[in-house]
Write a protein that holds these residues in place. Sequence first.
Motif, PDB file in Angstrom:
ATOM      1  N   PHE A 109       0.718  -7.360  -0.359  1.00  0.00           N
ATOM      2  CA  PHE A 109       1.111  -6.250   0.601  1.00  0.00           C
ATOM      3  C   PHE A 109       0.000  -5.761   1.551  1.00  0.00           C
ATOM      4  O   PHE A 109       0.324  -5.476   2.860  1.00  0.00           O
ATOM      5  CB  PHE A 109       1.881  -5.448  -0.277  1.00  0.00           C
ATOM      6  CG  PHE A 109       2.447  -4.223   0.278  1.00  0.00           C
ATOM      7  CD1 PHE A 109       3.928  -4.250   0.829  1.00  0.00           C
ATOM      8  CD2 PHE A 109       1.832  -3.211   0.427  1.00  0.00           C
ATOM      9  CE1 PHE A 109       4.279  -3.331   1.725  1.00  0.00           C
ATOM     10  CE2 PHE A 109       2.378  -1.737   1.339  1.00  0.00           C
ATOM     11  CZ  PHE A 109       3.677  -2.040   1.768  1.00  0.00           C
ATOM     12  N   ASN A 112      -0.787  -8.007   4.242  1.00  0.00           N
ATOM     13  CA  ASN A 112       0.389  -8.174   5.132  1.00  0.00           C
ATOM     14  C   ASN A 112       0.331  -6.971   6.155  1.00  0.00           C
ATOM     15  O   ASN A 112       0.612  -6.923   7.280  1.00  0.00           O
ATOM     16  CB  ASN A 112       1.631  -8.333   4.547  1.00  0.00           C
ATOM     17  CG  ASN A 112       3.031  -8.606   5.557  1.00  0.00           C
ATOM     18  OD1 ASN A 112       2.707  -8.752   6.305  1.00  0.00           O
ATOM     19  ND2 ASN A 112       4.145  -8.946   4.622  1.00  0.00           N
ATOM     20  N   VAL A 113       0.114  -5.833   5.521  1.00  0.00           N
ATOM     21  CA  VAL A 113       0.168  -4.564   6.511  1.00  0.00           C
ATOM     22  C   VAL A 113      -1.143  -4.557   7.514  1.00  0.00           C
ATOM     23  O   VAL A 113      -0.961  -4.290   8.637  1.00  0.00           O
ATOM     24  CB  VAL A 113      -0.052  -3.176   5.331  1.00  0.00           C
ATOM     25  CG1 VAL A 113      -0.451  -1.990   6.253  1.00  0.00           C
ATOM     26  CG2 VAL A 113       1.180  -3.049   4.440  1.00  0.00           C
ATOM     27  N   LEU A 134       8.902  -8.750   5.357  1.00  0.00           N
ATOM     28  CA  LEU A 134       8.525  -8.062   4.007  1.00  0.00           C
ATOM     29  C   LEU A 134       9.628  -8.595   2.948  1.00  0.00           C
ATOM     30  O   LEU A 134      10.991  -8.610   3.312  1.00  0.00           O
ATOM     31  CB  LEU A 134       8.497  -6.844   3.870  1.00  0.00           C
ATOM     32  CG  LEU A 134       7.975  -6.085   2.534  1.00  0.00           C
ATOM     33  CD1 LEU A 134       6.520  -6.417   2.514  1.00  0.00           C
ATOM     34  CD2 LEU A 134       8.257  -4.561   2.703  1.00  0.00           C
ATOM     35  N   PHE A 167       5.818   0.011   4.624  1.00  0.00           N
ATOM     36  CA  PHE A 167       5.379  -0.850   5.555  1.00  0.00           C
ATOM     37  C   PHE A 167       5.575  -0.738   6.814  1.00  0.00           C
ATOM     38  O   PHE A 167       4.591  -0.755   7.690  1.00  0.00           O
ATOM     39  CB  PHE A 167       6.091  -2.316   5.020  1.00  0.00           C
ATOM     40  CG  PHE A 167       5.493  -3.483   6.113  1.00  0.00           C
ATOM     41  CD1 PHE A 167       4.587  -4.309   5.464  1.00  0.00           C
ATOM     42  CD2 PHE A 167       6.324  -4.073   7.192  1.00  0.00           C
ATOM     43  CE1 PHE A 167       4.217  -5.342   6.344  1.00  0.00           C
ATOM     44  CE2 PHE A 167       5.455  -4.926   7.841  1.00  0.00           C
ATOM     45  CZ  PHE A 167       4.444  -5.734   7.377  1.00  0.00           C
ATOM     46  N   THR A 171       2.799   0.150   9.524  1.00  0.00           N
ATOM     47  CA  THR A 171       2.472  -1.072  10.724  1.00  0.00           C
ATOM     48  C   THR A 171       2.874  -0.612  12.022  1.00  0.00           C
ATOM     49  O   THR A 171       2.462  -1.163  13.237  1.00  0.00           O
ATOM     50  CB  THR A 171       3.120  -2.131  10.267  1.00  0.00           C
ATOM     51  OG1 THR A 171       4.452  -2.097   9.947  1.00  0.00           O
ATOM     52  CG2 THR A 171       2.381  -2.762   9.259  1.00  0.00           C
TER      53      THR A 171
END
Length: 290
Positions: A109, A112-113, A134, A167, A171
Amino acid sequence: MLATLKEVLEKAEQGNYAVGAFNCTSLESGMAIVETAEELNSPVILQYADSHRHLISIDVIGPIMLQLAKIAKVPVVVHLDHGASIESCRHAVDMGFTSVMYDASAKPFEDNVAETRNVVEYAHERGASVEAELGHILTSKAGAAEGNGKSYTREEAYTDPEMAKEFIERTNVDALAIGFGTAHGIYTEKPVLDLNRIALIKSAKDIPYVMHGGSGLSEEEYRTAIHNGIRKINYYTYLSLAGGRGVMQYLEDKKDKDAIYFEDIAKAGITAMKADVKRAMKIFESDGKI
Ligand SMILES: [Zn+2]
């Protein structure tokens, strides 16, 4: 005309419909997609997937996609689908793509962020939109999700609403691909969809959501997904199969087998792909929205 994903999906939110995102792997598929959008007065997303580089390079098809979009009478988003790296997303933005998807869904996670944020900053500074992912989209054949060959159970593949909210806020993405049981490729067994999850995610954070693995669902399933908040539907496999069937039919029907010209085969493929894109756009209810 060339449009950003953000603009096109904002209108889809207001009108409660979804915009089809069709993969372009050749001049013929690009023409079929854009011509159909013009005939139906529909917005459209013309996308190139990094995984199709074995078919054609973005450096060849990208400028063709951009040109098709610029001369179109309807808004056309030129989008990178499943950007495999930060570099490939930057390359697409530099070429003039108005939108990119960065897919780091196989990573932890926090990674990914951080990586998605990096892509968002670069793209937004240059006027382009960003989609991220996600959760996981399954692959129908093996029952395992895509991305680094990792496999997931259905429960692991579903996107968690609270994580989606966090998320998106961290982002600043414009759209998010979520997992609710759809799969890439041809469905060999009936998918187990959790369509209510879309509504739960949407009520946690109200932005446009994206369905991957959009080929092969029932009309009823598409309509429920759209009603619950899906605004972009990725569609490719059945479009490509339709083109193949159109070519096969042409060859079967052609009496003089010594007069088969390549341009006629290409035309038969385009005609068949247009019929399939038209069917999809009508189900997504994006027709007549321009
Ligand atoms: Zn996908």
